[in-house]
Write an enzyme that holds these catalytic residues in place. Structure first.
Site, PDB file in Angstrom:
ATOM      1  N   HIS A  53      52.639  38.653  42.605  1.00  0.00           N
ATOM      2  CA  HIS A  53      52.588  37.197  42.555  1.00  0.00           C
ATOM      3  C   HIS A  53      52.170  36.757  41.151  1.00  0.00           C
ATOM      4  O   HIS A  53      51.482  37.495  40.432  1.00  0.00           O
ATOM      5  CB  HIS A  53      51.583  36.671  43.583  1.00  0.00           C
ATOM      6  N   GLU A  55      49.902  34.735  40.158  1.00  0.00           N
ATOM      7  CA  GLU A  55      48.455  34.707  39.928  1.00  0.00           C
ATOM      8  C   GLU A  55      47.892  36.098  39.663  1.00  0.00           C
ATOM      9  O   GLU A  55      47.008  36.272  38.809  1.00  0.00           O
ATOM     10  CB  GLU A  55      47.722  34.122  41.144  1.00  0.00           C
ATOM     11  N   CYS A  83      47.975  32.157  47.948  1.00  0.00           N
ATOM     12  CA  CYS A  83      47.928  32.797  49.271  1.00  0.00           C
ATOM     13  C   CYS A  83      46.596  33.535  49.428  1.00  0.00           C
ATOM     14  O   CYS A  83      45.758  33.549  48.520  1.00  0.00           O
ATOM     15  CB  CYS A  83      49.099  33.776  49.421  1.00  0.00           C
ATOM     16  N   CYS A  86      45.958  36.261  46.684  1.00  0.00           N
ATOM     17  CA  CYS A  86      45.623  35.706  45.371  1.00  0.00           C
ATOM     18  C   CYS A  86      44.267  35.000  45.393  1.00  0.00           C
ATOM     19  O   CYS A  86      43.513  35.057  44.424  1.00  0.00           O
ATOM     20  CB  CYS A  86      46.732  34.767  44.899  1.00  0.00           C
TER      21      CYS A  86
END
Lengths: 143, 143
Positions: A53, A55, A83, A86
């Site tokens: 992801h 992040e 999410c 993260c």
């Protein structure tokens, strides 16, 4: 000049970079002293890796830049609410501030009642519409 | 021969490898068809990276081995209950089974009421004492 909108636009550029790669268009930047020290965009398909992801990549990159694992004087600008994974990483990082574009009611951490680090400030709704439209248009096209 | 204890012992070897590096001694392996396809141990200090938990590294490594991002036919053996970040990553991975050594009441995902993927089976308490002693001894020595 260095407003929340200014840096969220940079996060949106990252999201656009993800979109160009047929990735879910989510992007982020990490800022320290009004300077972008890390960027990330979703690369889960390209890298065949659910952990890739935006992040996660930016957290690793910022820590590498700083030479320490804590992001205490940093702000993350991210186009979509993080999410669970993260949010967990942000909590470990002790980041000072997280600025969120669009909310993610279903998969985001806020509705799951998860806390980041007690000292982390959370701001939502910066360029919310632009951030939201990008993700919604992507999934509409996919269907 | 290929019991839960057998593979948890391999996860414990990973935890020992972390300990040798002065890292919090947590380790894991990912197994597919009774074969270890990925290993990981905590490297947050060595890599200066809060995301470098044993589980995160093993998830990335297993996906790389498989050539796909989902770990649907895989089992993770991990010495300590995963944190929020790692639980989030495991949920995205759709892993079949997670076998846990010791519980982590404070930082683990179970008490935070987080769900993994609906199809993921969770088993706890395999070699619980060995797994727990390793972590407790580490923090006792640190103080």
């Amino acid at each position: 000049m260095f407003s929340h909108e200014y840096f969220m636009k940079m996060a949106l550029l990252e999201a656009e970079a993800a979109k160009d790669l047929q990735e879910v268009p989510i992007g982020c930047v990490i800022v320290m002293n009004e300077r972008v020290i890390a960027r990330g965009h979703n690369l889960t398909e390209q890298l065949n890796d659910v952990t890739a992801h935006a992040e996660m990549q930016a957290i690793t990159s910022a820590a590498n830049f700083i030479g320490g694992k804590y992001l205490k004087d940093c702000t993350m600008y991210v186009t979509l609410e993080p999410c669970v994974m993260c949010a967990g990483a942000l909590a470990w990082s002790q980041i000072s501030k997280v600025v969120i574009g669009a909310r993610d009611e279903k998969r985001g951490f806020i509705n799951k009642k998860l806390q980041l680090h007690p000292k982390t400030e959370i701001i939502t709704g910066i360029l919310e519409n632009e951030c939201s439209v990008l993700v919604k248009a992507f999934f509409k096209e996919k269907r």
